[in-house]
Scaffold this motif. Structure first.
Motif, PDB file in Angstrom:
ATOM      1  N   ALA A   1       8.399  -8.322  16.813  1.00  0.00           N
ATOM      2  CA  ALA A   1       7.950  -7.666  18.037  1.00  0.00           C
ATOM      3  C   ALA A   1       6.711  -6.804  17.821  1.00  0.00           C
ATOM      4  O   ALA A   1       5.963  -6.534  18.772  1.00  0.00           O
ATOM      5  CB  ALA A   1       9.075  -6.803  18.619  1.00  0.00           C
ATOM      6  N   LEU A   2       6.458  -6.370  16.578  1.00  0.00           N
ATOM      7  CA  LEU A   2       5.374  -5.414  16.328  1.00  0.00           C
ATOM      8  C   LEU A   2       3.987  -5.931  16.716  1.00  0.00           C
ATOM      9  O   LEU A   2       3.220  -5.202  17.362  1.00  0.00           O
ATOM     10  CB  LEU A   2       5.394  -4.986  14.859  1.00  0.00           C
ATOM     11  N   PRO A   3       3.583  -7.175  16.368  1.00  0.00           N
ATOM     12  CA  PRO A   3       2.258  -7.634  16.801  1.00  0.00           C
ATOM     13  C   PRO A   3       2.108  -7.685  18.312  1.00  0.00           C
ATOM     14  O   PRO A   3       1.035  -7.368  18.857  1.00  0.00           O
ATOM     15  CB  PRO A   3       2.145  -9.038  16.183  1.00  0.00           C
ATOM     16  N   MET A   4       3.170  -8.053  19.011  1.00  0.00           N
ATOM     17  CA  MET A   4       3.105  -8.103  20.475  1.00  0.00           C
ATOM     18  C   MET A   4       2.975  -6.711  21.072  1.00  0.00           C
ATOM     19  O   MET A   4       2.264  -6.504  22.057  1.00  0.00           O
ATOM     20  CB  MET A   4       4.345  -8.815  21.026  1.00  0.00           C
TER      21      MET A   4
ATOM     22  N   CYS B   1       6.398   3.838  23.870  1.00  0.00           N
ATOM     23  CA  CYS B   1       7.846   4.061  23.770  1.00  0.00           C
ATOM     24  C   CYS B   1       8.532   2.878  23.097  1.00  0.00           C
ATOM     25  O   CYS B   1       9.389   3.051  22.218  1.00  0.00           O
ATOM     26  CB  CYS B   1       8.434   4.290  25.159  1.00  0.00           C
ATOM     27  N   LEU B   2       8.149   1.666  23.493  1.00  0.00           N
ATOM     28  CA  LEU B   2       8.730   0.474  22.876  1.00  0.00           C
ATOM     29  C   LEU B   2       8.344   0.386  21.402  1.00  0.00           C
ATOM     30  O   LEU B   2       9.165   0.016  20.544  1.00  0.00           O
ATOM     31  CB  LEU B   2       8.261  -0.778  23.618  1.00  0.00           C
ATOM     32  N   ARG B   3       7.109   0.731  21.102  1.00  0.00           N
ATOM     33  CA  ARG B   3       6.651   0.651  19.711  1.00  0.00           C
ATOM     34  C   ARG B   3       7.371   1.685  18.844  1.00  0.00           C
ATOM     35  O   ARG B   3       7.675   1.423  17.671  1.00  0.00           O
ATOM     36  CB  ARG B   3       5.137   0.863  19.659  1.00  0.00           C
TER      37      ARG B   3
ATOM     38  N   GLN C   1      12.885   8.933  26.955  1.00  0.00           N
ATOM     39  CA  GLN C   1      14.137   9.532  26.523  1.00  0.00           C
ATOM     40  C   GLN C   1      14.937   8.575  25.643  1.00  0.00           C
ATOM     41  O   GLN C   1      15.554   8.978  24.653  1.00  0.00           O
ATOM     42  CB  GLN C   1      14.974   9.924  27.752  1.00  0.00           C
ATOM     43  N   VAL C   2      14.913   7.282  25.982  1.00  0.00           N
ATOM     44  CA  VAL C   2      15.598   6.286  25.154  1.00  0.00           C
ATOM     45  C   VAL C   2      14.963   6.229  23.769  1.00  0.00           C
ATOM     46  O   VAL C   2      15.663   6.146  22.743  1.00  0.00           O
ATOM     47  CB  VAL C   2      15.549   4.904  25.841  1.00  0.00           C
ATOM     48  N   ALA C   3      13.625   6.269  23.716  1.00  0.00           N
ATOM     49  CA  ALA C   3      12.940   6.227  22.419  1.00  0.00           C
ATOM     50  C   ALA C   3      13.268   7.462  21.586  1.00  0.00           C
ATOM     51  O   ALA C   3      13.484   7.368  20.364  1.00  0.00           O
ATOM     52  CB  ALA C   3      11.430   6.123  22.641  1.00  0.00           C
ATOM     53  N   ARG C   4      13.319   8.632  22.223  1.00  0.00           N
ATOM     54  CA  ARG C   4      13.669   9.853  21.491  1.00  0.00           C
ATOM     55  C   ARG C   4      15.109   9.765  20.965  1.00  0.00           C
ATOM     56  O   ARG C   4      15.395  10.138  19.818  1.00  0.00           O
ATOM     57  CB  ARG C   4      13.507  11.070  22.406  1.00  0.00           C
ATOM     58  N   ALA C   5      16.016   9.261  21.808  1.00  0.00           N
ATOM     59  CA  ALA C   5      17.411   9.120  21.384  1.00  0.00           C
ATOM     60  C   ALA C   5      17.537   8.114  20.252  1.00  0.00           C
ATOM     61  O   ALA C   5      18.317   8.306  19.309  1.00  0.00           O
ATOM     62  CB  ALA C   5      18.283   8.703  22.568  1.00  0.00           C
ATOM     63  N   THR C   6      16.756   7.018  20.314  1.00  0.00           N
ATOM     64  CA  THR C   6      16.787   6.009  19.247  1.00  0.00           C
ATOM     65  C   THR C   6      16.363   6.620  17.920  1.00  0.00           C
ATOM     66  O   THR C   6      16.959   6.351  16.871  1.00  0.00           O
ATOM     67  CB  THR C   6      15.860   4.837  19.600  1.00  0.00           C
ATOM     68  N   PHE C   7      15.319   7.439  17.961  1.00  0.00           N
ATOM     69  CA  PHE C   7      14.855   8.101  16.744  1.00  0.00           C
ATOM     70  C   PHE C   7      15.947   8.986  16.153  1.00  0.00           C
ATOM     71  O   PHE C   7      16.217   8.947  14.941  1.00  0.00           O
ATOM     72  CB  PHE C   7      13.613   8.934  17.069  1.00  0.00           C
TER      73      PHE C   7
END
Length: 302
Positions: free
Chosen positions: A112-115, A138-140, A233-239
């Motif tokens: 997913a990273l190159p996309m 956020c996705l990255r 918020q989802v990205a922060r929670a994932t971290f």
């Protein structure tokens, strides 16, 4: 995955772009019951989009190296989106969002990273869209957590929370780039997550506290919008979840021996603090969604 270099030779620049877009559309709209085939479509699209970066040695060639890389241009001296009839940037953004999200849902973070790198390039440099730029970041950040690049995810989240280098907006129909004086917020604070230290150490406490508890300015919230705010918020929670899932890393231990530090009676209080912070963020997202649902129901009833 096929060799990206040979793929570019076979399909050329616009062939790779158009094939990637078509594959994402097939995966999104046509293949709805066979989830494995949908995954294969997204992986094939990732190969097509990754091939675009083999045209120059300025671009990374390893998938992992795309985590913190956003190009200024794809093909040197050529604006590949100058002719919208060759490739629509809106179709490209839609396809990149779907395919990268689906790959991440299947834990294929590297592919997913190159996309995601191409996603942010198109959103920031071509469309100058603050919402899509923040959404791509956020996705990255979530993908960086998935591949274990926590320092990169921390830098990206801190920048997104502060609105660093986000395209400015004059009105809904006129997007302009930010100048150094237009940065949202008076000061941009820089934090660094140290992977050599335990997350519970005092060296990492400032960056974790900032990501966990910092509220965005009202101006920035208005620019991002509700959907992007939820994704942030989802990205922060994932971290925070990623930090809390590694065994013993929140215990106040001696790194060389793995034993508790002598004389530290409060070591148990730090254990699980990241998971608690992540749960608080997730509860906030759920409450936000529920409140919007209630408002929508009341509006229909009125």
């Amino acid at each position: 995955m096929a060799d990206p270099v040979e793929t570019l030779k076979s399909y050329t620049l616009y062939g790779c772009l158009l094939c990637g877009v078509v594959l994402t559309k097939i995966g999104k709209f046509t293949i709805t019951s066979n989830l494995n085939l949908r995954l294969q479509c997204c992986l094939a699209a990732s190969t097509m989009f990754s091939a675009l970066f083999t045209c120059s040695m300025n671009h990374p060639q390893r998938l992992y190296d795309f985590g913190e890389y956003v190009p200024v241009e794809i093909w040197e001296g050529v604006n590949i989106f100058a002719d919208p009839y060759k490739c629509s940037v809106l179709d490209l953004l839609e396809g990149l969002h779907f395919a990268s999200s689906y790959l991440m849902a299947n834990e294929r973070f590297l592919e997913a990273l190159p996309m995601l790198s191409l996603y942010e390039y198109a959103a920031y440099h071509i469309r100058r869209d603050p919402k899509l730029t923040a959404l791509a970041r956020c996705l990255r950040a979530r993908a960086l957590c998935g591949v274990g690049n926590l320092p990169g995810a921390a830098r990206l989240l801190c920048a997104t929370i502060q609105g660093e280098n986000v395209p400015g907006v004059q009105n809904s129909n006129d997007r302009i780039p930010l100048t150094p004086d237009d940065v949202i917020g008076p000061d941009i604070k820089t934090f660094e997550f140290l992977p050599a230290e335990l997350p519970g150490s005092t060296a990492n406490k400032p960056v974790i506290d900032f990501i966990m508890s910092t509220e965005l300015s009202s101006v920035l919230e208005g620019i991002y919008g509700t959907h992007v705010m939820d994704q942030l918020q989802v990205a922060r929670a994932t971290f925070l979840f990623t930090l809390g899932q590694v065994p013993n890393q929140w215990n106040n231990t001696t790194p060389l021996t793995g034993r508790p530090k002598e004389g530290d009676e409060a070591s148990g209080e730090q254990e699980g603090i990241a998971l608690k912070g992540a749960m608080t963020l997730c509860e906030g997202i759920i409450n936000s969604i529920e409140s919007r649902s209630v408002i929508g129901t009341e509006g229909e009833g009125g």
